[in-house]
Design a protein around this motif. Structure first.
Motif, PDB file in Angstrom:
ATOM      1  N   GLU A 134      65.244 -37.203  60.888  1.00 36.32           N
ATOM      2  CA  GLU A 134      65.315 -35.761  60.620  1.00 36.32           C
ATOM      3  C   GLU A 134      66.643 -35.165  61.042  1.00 36.32           C
ATOM      4  O   GLU A 134      67.195 -34.291  60.363  1.00 36.32           O
ATOM      5  CB  GLU A 134      64.167 -35.055  61.337  1.00 36.32           C
ATOM      6  N   GLU A 135      67.202 -35.649  62.160  1.00 37.75           N
ATOM      7  CA  GLU A 135      68.459 -35.053  62.652  1.00 37.75           C
ATOM      8  C   GLU A 135      69.645 -35.383  61.755  1.00 37.75           C
ATOM      9  O   GLU A 135      70.670 -34.690  61.789  1.00 37.75           O
ATOM     10  CB  GLU A 135      68.745 -35.497  64.090  1.00 37.75           C
ATOM     11  N   GLU A 136      69.512 -36.415  60.950  1.00 35.36           N
ATOM     12  CA  GLU A 136      70.607 -36.771  60.050  1.00 35.36           C
ATOM     13  C   GLU A 136      70.740 -35.800  58.888  1.00 35.36           C
ATOM     14  O   GLU A 136      71.835 -35.550  58.394  1.00 35.36           O
ATOM     15  CB  GLU A 136      70.380 -38.184  59.476  1.00 35.36           C
ATOM     16  N   TYR A 137      69.585 -35.282  58.445  1.00 36.13           N
ATOM     17  CA  TYR A 137      69.601 -34.460  57.231  1.00 36.13           C
ATOM     18  C   TYR A 137      69.825 -32.997  57.600  1.00 36.13           C
ATOM     19  O   TYR A 137      68.958 -32.333  58.152  1.00 36.13           O
ATOM     20  CB  TYR A 137      68.288 -34.618  56.475  1.00 36.13           C
ATOM     21  N   THR A 138      70.970 -32.494  57.253  1.00 36.82           N
ATOM     22  CA  THR A 138      71.309 -31.099  57.554  1.00 36.82           C
ATOM     23  C   THR A 138      71.304 -30.231  56.299  1.00 36.82           C
ATOM     24  O   THR A 138      71.652 -29.051  56.370  1.00 36.82           O
ATOM     25  CB  THR A 138      72.697 -31.018  58.218  1.00 36.82           C
ATOM     26  N   GLY A 139      70.929 -30.812  55.189  1.00 43.78           N
ATOM     27  CA  GLY A 139      70.840 -30.038  53.961  1.00 43.78           C
ATOM     28  C   GLY A 139      71.855 -30.491  52.926  1.00 43.78           C
ATOM     29  O   GLY A 139      72.770 -31.268  53.200  1.00 43.78           O
ATOM     30  N   ALA A 140      71.687 -29.952  51.728  1.00 45.54           N
ATOM     31  CA  ALA A 140      72.530 -30.358  50.603  1.00 45.54           C
ATOM     32  C   ALA A 140      73.982 -29.912  50.752  1.00 45.54           C
ATOM     33  O   ALA A 140      74.849 -30.380  50.005  1.00 45.54           O
ATOM     34  CB  ALA A 140      71.942 -29.799  49.304  1.00 45.54           C
ATOM     35  N   ALA A 141      74.235 -29.032  51.710  1.00 45.01           N
ATOM     36  CA  ALA A 141      75.615 -28.567  51.905  1.00 45.01           C
ATOM     37  C   ALA A 141      76.526 -29.686  52.408  1.00 45.01           C
ATOM     38  O   ALA A 141      77.751 -29.632  52.223  1.00 45.01           O
ATOM     39  CB  ALA A 141      75.642 -27.387  52.871  1.00 45.01           C
ATOM     40  N   ILE A 172      67.900 -28.058  42.911  1.00 49.92           N
ATOM     41  CA  ILE A 172      67.228 -27.431  41.781  1.00 49.92           C
ATOM     42  C   ILE A 172      65.824 -26.934  42.131  1.00 49.92           C
ATOM     43  O   ILE A 172      65.185 -26.259  41.327  1.00 49.92           O
ATOM     44  CB  ILE A 172      67.161 -28.403  40.573  1.00 49.92           C
ATOM     45  N   PHE A 173      65.357 -27.263  43.334  1.00 48.59           N
ATOM     46  CA  PHE A 173      64.052 -26.758  43.784  1.00 48.59           C
ATOM     47  C   PHE A 173      64.026 -26.795  45.303  1.00 48.59           C
ATOM     48  O   PHE A 173      64.468 -27.768  45.920  1.00 48.59           O
ATOM     49  CB  PHE A 173      62.912 -27.609  43.230  1.00 48.59           C
ATOM     50  N   SER A 174      63.496 -25.745  45.907  1.00 54.93           N
ATOM     51  CA  SER A 174      63.351 -25.702  47.365  1.00 54.93           C
ATOM     52  C   SER A 174      62.200 -24.759  47.700  1.00 54.93           C
ATOM     53  O   SER A 174      62.227 -23.577  47.335  1.00 54.93           O
ATOM     54  CB  SER A 174      64.641 -25.207  48.026  1.00 54.93           C
ATOM     55  N   GLU A 175      61.197 -25.301  48.384  1.00 50.95           N
ATOM     56  CA  GLU A 175      60.035 -24.474  48.689  1.00 50.95           C
ATOM     57  C   GLU A 175      59.251 -25.053  49.865  1.00 50.95           C
ATOM     58  O   GLU A 175      59.186 -26.268  50.047  1.00 50.95           O
ATOM     59  CB  GLU A 175      59.123 -24.365  47.460  1.00 50.95           C
ATOM     60  N   ARG A 176      58.674 -24.168  50.655  1.00 53.81           N
ATOM     61  CA  ARG A 176      57.775 -24.565  51.729  1.00 53.81           C
ATOM     62  C   ARG A 176      56.370 -24.678  51.144  1.00 53.81           C
ATOM     63  O   ARG A 176      55.827 -23.705  50.621  1.00 53.81           O
ATOM     64  CB  ARG A 176      57.798 -23.520  52.854  1.00 53.81           C
ATOM     65  N   VAL A 234      64.143 -36.332  45.948  1.00 52.74           N
ATOM     66  CA  VAL A 234      63.078 -35.439  46.402  1.00 52.74           C
ATOM     67  C   VAL A 234      62.998 -35.573  47.914  1.00 52.74           C
ATOM     68  O   VAL A 234      62.559 -36.605  48.433  1.00 52.74           O
ATOM     69  CB  VAL A 234      61.726 -35.801  45.755  1.00 52.74           C
ATOM     70  N   ILE A 235      63.462 -34.559  48.616  1.00 54.59           N
ATOM     71  CA  ILE A 235      63.495 -34.589  50.080  1.00 54.59           C
ATOM     72  C   ILE A 235      62.251 -33.895  50.628  1.00 54.59           C
ATOM     73  O   ILE A 235      61.959 -32.750  50.279  1.00 54.59           O
ATOM     74  CB  ILE A 235      64.750 -33.878  50.629  1.00 54.59           C
ATOM     75  N   VAL A 236      61.509 -34.594  51.494  1.00 56.04           N
ATOM     76  CA  VAL A 236      60.332 -34.014  52.151  1.00 56.04           C
ATOM     77  C   VAL A 236      60.637 -33.952  53.647  1.00 56.04           C
ATOM     78  O   VAL A 236      60.851 -34.992  54.278  1.00 56.04           O
ATOM     79  CB  VAL A 236      59.070 -34.844  51.893  1.00 56.04           C
ATOM     80  N   LYS A 237      60.654 -32.761  54.193  1.00 55.04           N
ATOM     81  CA  LYS A 237      61.034 -32.591  55.606  1.00 55.04           C
ATOM     82  C   LYS A 237      60.095 -31.590  56.283  1.00 55.04           C
ATOM     83  O   LYS A 237      59.256 -30.970  55.647  1.00 55.04           O
ATOM     84  CB  LYS A 237      62.479 -32.083  55.684  1.00 55.04           C
ATOM     85  N   ALA A 274      54.893 -28.701  54.481  1.00 55.68           N
ATOM     86  CA  ALA A 274      56.137 -29.473  54.404  1.00 55.68           C
ATOM     87  C   ALA A 274      57.151 -28.699  53.576  1.00 55.68           C
ATOM     88  O   ALA A 274      56.795 -27.917  52.695  1.00 55.68           O
ATOM     89  CB  ALA A 274      55.898 -30.847  53.792  1.00 55.68           C
ATOM     90  N   LYS A 275      58.410 -28.927  53.855  1.00 55.91           N
ATOM     91  CA  LYS A 275      59.482 -28.352  53.044  1.00 55.91           C
ATOM     92  C   LYS A 275      59.890 -29.399  52.016  1.00 55.91           C
ATOM     93  O   LYS A 275      60.161 -30.552  52.354  1.00 55.91           O
ATOM     94  CB  LYS A 275      60.688 -27.996  53.928  1.00 55.91           C
ATOM     95  N   MET A 276      59.910 -28.998  50.740  1.00 49.70           N
ATOM     96  CA  MET A 276      60.310 -29.919  49.675  1.00 49.70           C
ATOM     97  C   MET A 276      61.562 -29.386  48.998  1.00 49.70           C
ATOM     98  O   MET A 276      61.654 -28.205  48.658  1.00 49.70           O
ATOM     99  CB  MET A 276      59.193 -30.077  48.639  1.00 49.70           C
ATOM    100  N   GLU A 277      62.513 -30.281  48.828  1.00 45.84           N
ATOM    101  CA  GLU A 277      63.744 -29.945  48.129  1.00 45.84           C
ATOM    102  C   GLU A 277      64.013 -31.029  47.084  1.00 45.84           C
ATOM    103  O   GLU A 277      63.789 -32.212  47.338  1.00 45.84           O
ATOM    104  CB  GLU A 277      64.923 -29.862  49.096  1.00 45.84           C
ATOM    105  N   VAL A 278      64.463 -30.614  45.925  1.00 45.00           N
ATOM    106  CA  VAL A 278      64.859 -31.561  44.884  1.00 45.00           C
ATOM    107  C   VAL A 278      66.345 -31.363  44.627  1.00 45.00           C
ATOM    108  O   VAL A 278      66.782 -30.265  44.255  1.00 45.00           O
ATOM    109  CB  VAL A 278      64.055 -31.357  43.589  1.00 45.00           C
ATOM    110  N   TYR A 279      67.087 -32.420  44.853  1.00 42.38           N
ATOM    111  CA  TYR A 279      68.550 -32.359  44.759  1.00 42.38           C
ATOM    112  C   TYR A 279      69.027 -33.191  43.581  1.00 42.38           C
ATOM    113  O   TYR A 279      68.699 -34.378  43.466  1.00 42.38           O
ATOM    114  CB  TYR A 279      69.170 -32.869  46.065  1.00 42.38           C
ATOM    115  N   ASP A 280      69.772 -32.561  42.689  1.00 39.40           N
ATOM    116  CA  ASP A 280      70.398 -33.257  41.570  1.00 39.40           C
ATOM    117  C   ASP A 280      71.773 -33.710  42.030  1.00 39.40           C
ATOM    118  O   ASP A 280      72.715 -32.911  42.088  1.00 39.40           O
ATOM    119  CB  ASP A 280      70.500 -32.322  40.358  1.00 39.40           C
ATOM    120  N   ALA A 281      71.883 -34.979  42.363  1.00 36.78           N
ATOM    121  CA  ALA A 281      73.127 -35.491  42.929  1.00 36.78           C
ATOM    122  C   ALA A 281      74.252 -35.522  41.898  1.00 36.78           C
ATOM    123  O   ALA A 281      75.430 -35.377  42.258  1.00 36.78           O
ATOM    124  CB  ALA A 281      72.897 -36.900  43.499  1.00 36.78           C
ATOM    125  N   ILE A 282      73.922 -35.694  40.646  1.00 35.65           N
ATOM    126  CA  ILE A 282      74.950 -35.734  39.612  1.00 35.65           C
ATOM    127  C   ILE A 282      75.572 -34.357  39.422  1.00 35.65           C
ATOM    128  O   ILE A 282      76.792 -34.211  39.332  1.00 35.65           O
ATOM    129  CB  ILE A 282      74.356 -36.236  38.281  1.00 35.65           C
TER     130      ILE A 282
END
Length: 315
Positions: free
Chosen positions: A92-99, A162-166, A117-120, A149-157
């Motif tokens: 968990e400490e590694e992931y600081t977000g898509a920024a 593209i999605f972020s929601e608790r 699909v990030i689940v945190k 859970a917090k779900m985020e969907v990141y389009d790496a390309i």
């Protein structure tokens, strides 16, 4: 709409008498795609589910099961082969977000997936146990596990989230009737089935971003002994909704108000099958102005609620 099945059931409408030339309610089943704010597209690039964990020794296995459960659900819902969607875990400490672009690029390379699909921030509450009775009065024991859970969907390309929601939801599961319902016994049951339950939690979370189809029963009104009307019904059952609509339109102008209303009802159903909710509502309103009946009122309420749901999701 996913697919159709002929239901094979003829039932006279309650508002008419049986007899030669009487209208008949033709029921059919259809898998209806449930509207959602966001639906994960899996056909554009490889997808991977990545679940975070706080403590490697205590949580990593649980997070791995959760990620695997989510991945398998996405595969099943999209008719993919098992293993098509990757399942991974990260601290968990590694992931600081898509920024953190460098980290996200490394995660994309490590998973081999363009969509992540990030689940945190995964939280599971205490299980509540209750007795319930099914339709034939047989008792069953159900456990309810609250999940957040917090779900985020990141389009790496595209380098964008593209999605972020608790997400807040509850997992319901059955407990064997022979199970002792003491706290000690329930805790032991949960411990033995921990991996299965956590995997089901992953599937529950994945359901919020995946295609979801629900089978519904729909109705068309037919006059089997009238060739033109019956041919229009057969066109509908062959997925030729536009052709059926063309045939029913002249019938909606008949002098007989009941027949005109039934034709308008059928057109409304066909419009909805084609995804044209506003047009369906309009045809129902027209038909009900000529002759109102319970099935038309029920469909009108259904479509109005469906429209409100779509408007809320599209805000």
């Amino acid at each position: 709409m996913k697919y159709f099945q002929r239901y094979g059931l003829l039932a006279l409408l309650g508002l008419v008498l049986a007899g030669c030339g009487a209208p008949q309610a033709m029921l059919f089943n259809v898998d209806v795609l449930q509207p959602k704010k966001f639906t994960l597209a899996v056909d554009e690039q490889p997808v991977a589910v990545v679940a975070t964990y706080k403590d490697k020794d205590a949580d990593s296995t649980s997070s791995a099961n959760l990620a695997l459960g989510a991945a398998r659900y996405i595969e099943t819902g999209n008719a993919l082969e098992e293993g098509s969607v990757g399942a991974f875990t990260i601290p968990e400490e590694e992931y600081t977000g898509a920024a953190d672009k460098e980290y996200m690029e490394g995660l994309m390379m490590a998973t081999g997936s363009g969509t992540l699909v990030i689940v945190k921030d995964i939280e599971m509450g205490d299980v509540e146990v209750s007795r319930t009775f099914d339709a034939i009065s047989r008792m069953s024991i159900v456990g309810m596990l609250p999940v957040k859970a917090k779900m985020e969907v990141y389009d790496a390309i595209a380098d964008t989230t593209i999605f972020s929601e608790r997400i807040s939801d509850s997992l319901n599961f059955h407990i064997p009737l022979e199970q002792d319902l003491s706290q000690k016994s329930i805790s032991a049951f949960l411990s033995v089935n921990d991996s299965l339950i956590v995997s089901a939690v992953g599937a529950l979370l994945a359901k919020h971003i995946s295609y979801q189809w629900i089978e519904e029963e729909w109705m068309l009104i037919d006059y089997p002994e009238e060739t033109t009307w019956h041919n229009a019904y057969k066109d509908a059952m062959d997925f030729k909704w536009e052709e059926a609509i063309k045939a029913w339109i002249p019938m909606s102008e008949e002098q007989n108000p009941e027949k005109a209303s039934y034709a308008a009802f059928n057109i409304a159903v066909a419009c909805q099958m084609l995804g044209q909710t506003d047009l369906a509502i309009g045809w129902l309103s027209y038909g009900r102005s000529k002759f109102d009946f319970s099935e038309a009122r029920q469909l009108s309420l259904y479509l109005q609620n469906h429209k409100k749901t779509l408007e809320r999701l599209n805000r």
